[in-house]
Design a protein around this motif. Sequence first.
Motif, PDB file in Angstrom:
ATOM      1  N   VAL A  69      -0.559  10.346  -1.863  1.00  0.00           N
ATOM      2  CA  VAL A  69       0.561   9.495  -2.232  1.00  0.00           C
ATOM      3  C   VAL A  69       0.654   8.307  -1.273  1.00  0.00           C
ATOM      4  O   VAL A  69       1.016   7.202  -1.667  1.00  0.00           O
ATOM      5  CB  VAL A  69       1.871  10.304  -2.225  1.00  0.00           C
ATOM      6  N   GLN A  70       0.293   8.534  -0.008  1.00  0.00           N
ATOM      7  CA  GLN A  70       0.397   7.505   1.016  1.00  0.00           C
ATOM      8  C   GLN A  70      -0.773   6.517   0.920  1.00  0.00           C
ATOM      9  O   GLN A  70      -1.708   6.710   0.140  1.00  0.00           O
ATOM     10  CB  GLN A  70       0.390   8.152   2.407  1.00  0.00           C
ATOM     11  N   PHE A  71      -0.708   5.459   1.741  1.00  0.00           N
ATOM     12  CA  PHE A  71      -1.800   4.491   1.856  1.00  0.00           C
ATOM     13  C   PHE A  71      -2.819   5.052   2.842  1.00  0.00           C
ATOM     14  O   PHE A  71      -2.677   4.930   4.060  1.00  0.00           O
ATOM     15  CB  PHE A  71      -1.263   3.148   2.340  1.00  0.00           C
ATOM     16  N   VAL A  72      -3.868   5.682   2.305  1.00  0.00           N
ATOM     17  CA  VAL A  72      -4.819   6.425   3.119  1.00  0.00           C
ATOM     18  C   VAL A  72      -6.241   5.993   2.788  1.00  0.00           C
ATOM     19  O   VAL A  72      -6.577   5.793   1.618  1.00  0.00           O
ATOM     20  CB  VAL A  72      -4.670   7.950   2.907  1.00  0.00           C
ATOM     21  N   ASP A  73      -7.073   5.841   3.826  1.00  0.00           N
ATOM     22  CA  ASP A  73      -8.515   5.671   3.661  1.00  0.00           C
ATOM     23  C   ASP A  73      -9.202   6.777   4.431  1.00  0.00           C
ATOM     24  O   ASP A  73      -8.694   7.246   5.468  1.00  0.00           O
ATOM     25  CB  ASP A  73      -8.968   4.312   4.189  1.00  0.00           C
ATOM     26  N   ALA A  74     -10.367   7.212   3.930  1.00  0.00           N
ATOM     27  CA  ALA A  74     -11.028   8.366   4.524  1.00  0.00           C
ATOM     28  C   ALA A  74     -12.523   8.131   4.661  1.00  0.00           C
ATOM     29  O   ALA A  74     -13.130   7.351   3.927  1.00  0.00           O
ATOM     30  CB  ALA A  74     -10.768   9.624   3.690  1.00  0.00           C
ATOM     31  N   SER A 167       4.895   8.081   6.529  1.00  0.00           N
ATOM     32  CA  SER A 167       6.057   8.678   5.874  1.00  0.00           C
ATOM     33  C   SER A 167       6.977   9.245   6.940  1.00  0.00           C
ATOM     34  O   SER A 167       6.620   9.328   8.122  1.00  0.00           O
ATOM     35  CB  SER A 167       5.611   9.786   4.921  1.00  0.00           C
ATOM     36  N   ALA A 168       8.163   9.659   6.531  1.00  0.00           N
ATOM     37  CA  ALA A 168       9.131  10.206   7.488  1.00  0.00           C
ATOM     38  C   ALA A 168       8.620  11.477   8.151  1.00  0.00           C
ATOM     39  O   ALA A 168       8.976  11.779   9.289  1.00  0.00           O
ATOM     40  CB  ALA A 168      10.462  10.467   6.783  1.00  0.00           C
ATOM     41  N   LEU A 630      -1.226   2.004  -8.941  1.00  0.00           N
ATOM     42  CA  LEU A 630      -0.495   1.038  -8.137  1.00  0.00           C
ATOM     43  C   LEU A 630       0.296   1.797  -7.079  1.00  0.00           C
ATOM     44  O   LEU A 630       0.822   2.880  -7.338  1.00  0.00           O
ATOM     45  CB  LEU A 630       0.466   0.209  -8.992  1.00  0.00           C
ATOM     46  N   ARG A 631       0.405   1.200  -5.895  1.00  0.00           N
ATOM     47  CA  ARG A 631       1.209   1.806  -4.828  1.00  0.00           C
ATOM     48  C   ARG A 631       2.090   0.726  -4.216  1.00  0.00           C
ATOM     49  O   ARG A 631       1.661  -0.417  -4.033  1.00  0.00           O
ATOM     50  CB  ARG A 631       0.331   2.387  -3.714  1.00  0.00           C
TER      51      ARG A 631
END
Length: 879
Positions: A69-74, A167-168, A630-631
């Motif tokens: 859900v978050q803005f993540v790259d791996a 995120s929180a 979209l995010r």
Amino acid sequence: MNNLKKHNFKLNKITKSCIAMSAVMLAFSGYTQEQKAETEQSAEEVELIQVTGIRSQLTQAVATKRDSVQFVDAISADDMGKLPDTNVAESLQRVSGVQLERGIGEGSTISIRGLSQNVILVNGRQVTTAGGRGDKGPDTLESSSYSMLSLIPSSLVSSLEVSKLPSASQIEGALGGVVNIKTRRPLDNDGQKIVASATGSYNDLSKDNGSEVSVYYSNSFLDNTLGIQVAASRASSTFQEEGLNTFSGYSYDTSVTADPNEETLVFNDMRYWEINDKREKTGLNAMIQWQASDSLELYLDSFYSKVDSDRDRFWTGFWTCCGYENTEISDNGVLTSASINRPVQANTEYAPAYMEFTSTALGFKWFAEDWEVAGELARTDSTSNSQQDFMRFQTAEAAAVDFDLLAGDDAPDVIFGGADLTSPDGLNLAIVYDNTSYNENVDTAVRLDFTRYFDGDFFTSVEFGGRANSFETDHDYVARAITPNFALTDLPQIYTMYNNNNFFSGDGPAVNHQYLIVDKNKWQGCTTLSEYYDEAQAAECATTHDLSPSYNITEDLIALYTQANFSSEVGGYAISGNFGVRYVQRDLTSEGHSEDVTTGVATPFTTKVSHSELLPSAVVKMDLTDDVVLRFGAARTLTFPDTSDLSSGIFVRGDFTANGGNPELDPFVINQIDFSAEWYFGESSILSAGVFYKDVESFIVNTIQPRDLPNYSQQVFVEQPINGESGTIQGLEVLYQQAFTSLPGFLKDTGVMATYSYIDSETPFEDGRGNSLPIPGLSENNVNMVVYYEVESFGMRLAYNWRDSYLGYLGAGDNGVFYESYQDLAATANYKINDNVSLNFQAVNLLDTRQKQYAAYQEAIQRNVEFGRTYKLSVSVNF
């Protein structure tokens, strides 16, 4: 060309570009749906093939980004020891928006979206080096070779994840992003698994061979409910750097011209040096994982890493000053060539150092109907120590020195006239430094997280919990500085001859091919010559502790959070995301001393500070189709200042001026928004673009402020860091990745991964002439490209990186010191002999690019060094 040019960055244009791209993705998604329908029709006729190797790594990385859900790259490794770069830092530069800083011969530290204030996690827990936040390790150079990312052997890493908007529920402290370094877990495999590899390496500059051995063992018992694993790595290598560098850089001089009001930018301290750095790196990871029941999992995870460095540095040089003749001055006011009479130097530095850390966590996860509870107790102990022995041989008489900065390819021509640095006759031992630095950091943290799941049409779960963290840093420093000015001929033979007939590939001055240095086998620190010292020199050598630069800093943090997660459908589109808030409170105690240089009296100085902050965040992910996402996200983030800036230690000079830290600094606080559009048009294929905007409420800048100090009758003007004005950072990130499986012939086995980022900043930083400066370490333009070819038993990969010029730091004379653009090319090839044995070849720094640096103007070259190419060949067994 003046690199202080401002760029007018229009965020709304970039946002429009991203929206346009999302529309294109949506249009193309129809074609993708047709492809999917055809695939589903023939699914029963297709044999399932497990993808491994390079394509597997890219497929896993795409899946991680898609599912989050978050803005993540791996970045993923398909097996132990197969992270696709030399080390963790160099792998991370493949992520869009991540910029790499190089130490000697390899990547060391990173910036994310132009910011170096990032959080490093190992399996979800924070790890920090011995000097605390912002620590670059026990390095005597302005660059770093001992960062946390260089400490962790890549052979022990399973995957890397970069979260760019927290995120929180995520740990605070990352202005750029959170890097989570994951190792494997024993219950990931059923039964026994053993992986071992042996690597040999060769560097064509140092002409030295290196080696690395790594072993991984895991097994599961009790019907795969109890798992153990042990991974170990041991590497030995020699890094080398040759070329032009400096300690003091440039400053303005009014004596160059006849006009006393005219300032000329002068290279003060020109050095041609060679560094040989022999490093031993050890890494260990052990984990026990027990699925005690269907509802309870327990684990014990420990990670240890250590780097031992034996660094030698030799150089010739001179200090530019006075009586300039035959001068040439550029249009920018830079002295580019001149003749002067100055003493000439041959310098020696021996700087052994080590850095190590041990991080251990004991944790659990418990499941019961609609509840999940997770907890962890973690402790990280980090230590570092460095010893600097620096000795200078200097001509007793001045010599005629001619220099020309523009003589070659940013390799200034230097002639030392009749000075002879190969004979002890006419040479004095001018300076002896014997310095010791020791750092220790203990980071203890406990966290407890609760999740309540729902079956509703909107909310899927609510998370809440907290984390308590005690963070203590000790810094001790001893500086022994002696200026004996002994004639070498009056001393025992402490010298030997240095030789390098191909120094700097022939571009350095001829004097650097041979000169006298201190014999390492005969030097035992400043006590080596104790019988020759006078009383004051003997007392200096006997110094055991310097109070003013030493300090103890303790930070106690409590963080509480609550976060709601949702998943639903709006207007026929699937949406998911979360929103929440994190509360952070920090209590700081900084203990140091204010020391008067005239009396030597040191007064204890303790400061206590408390600070709290609310950090709201929210993110929404919308699936326009099965392939287009979209995010949008927004968050308030913070990090606390570098630990060394929080010192209470103050060094007071006799004129009531001083320098020191500032424990009352407020944290960096950023308000951030992110938007991205992503098109997943294949299992390992993606095209995405995103924009971000960061509003930095306050940067930390250096200034001089009057302060009331104990035992002083008047205010003391202290040079120290303070919270300055605000600024902004904004940028665009693009990722394209595709496996060309639909192409004919051998092309169907090829693929590409490319990233581009544009990052711009507006800051309160200015040089001594009032020119605006960007954030140090931020390159506006960055490009990464990986192309590969892979069949069942063979694969090869080329990885190219280019970054634009960037500001390194503010140097002497308040000039911005810039790095020129840098490019790098690496290649890997692997051959699978059978299911159990494979060969791997790696070539690093194939372009052998020189790293160049200049002060304010490109003709003011102040650094130009090379590292050489490195080749590695390894054999791996897997069973």
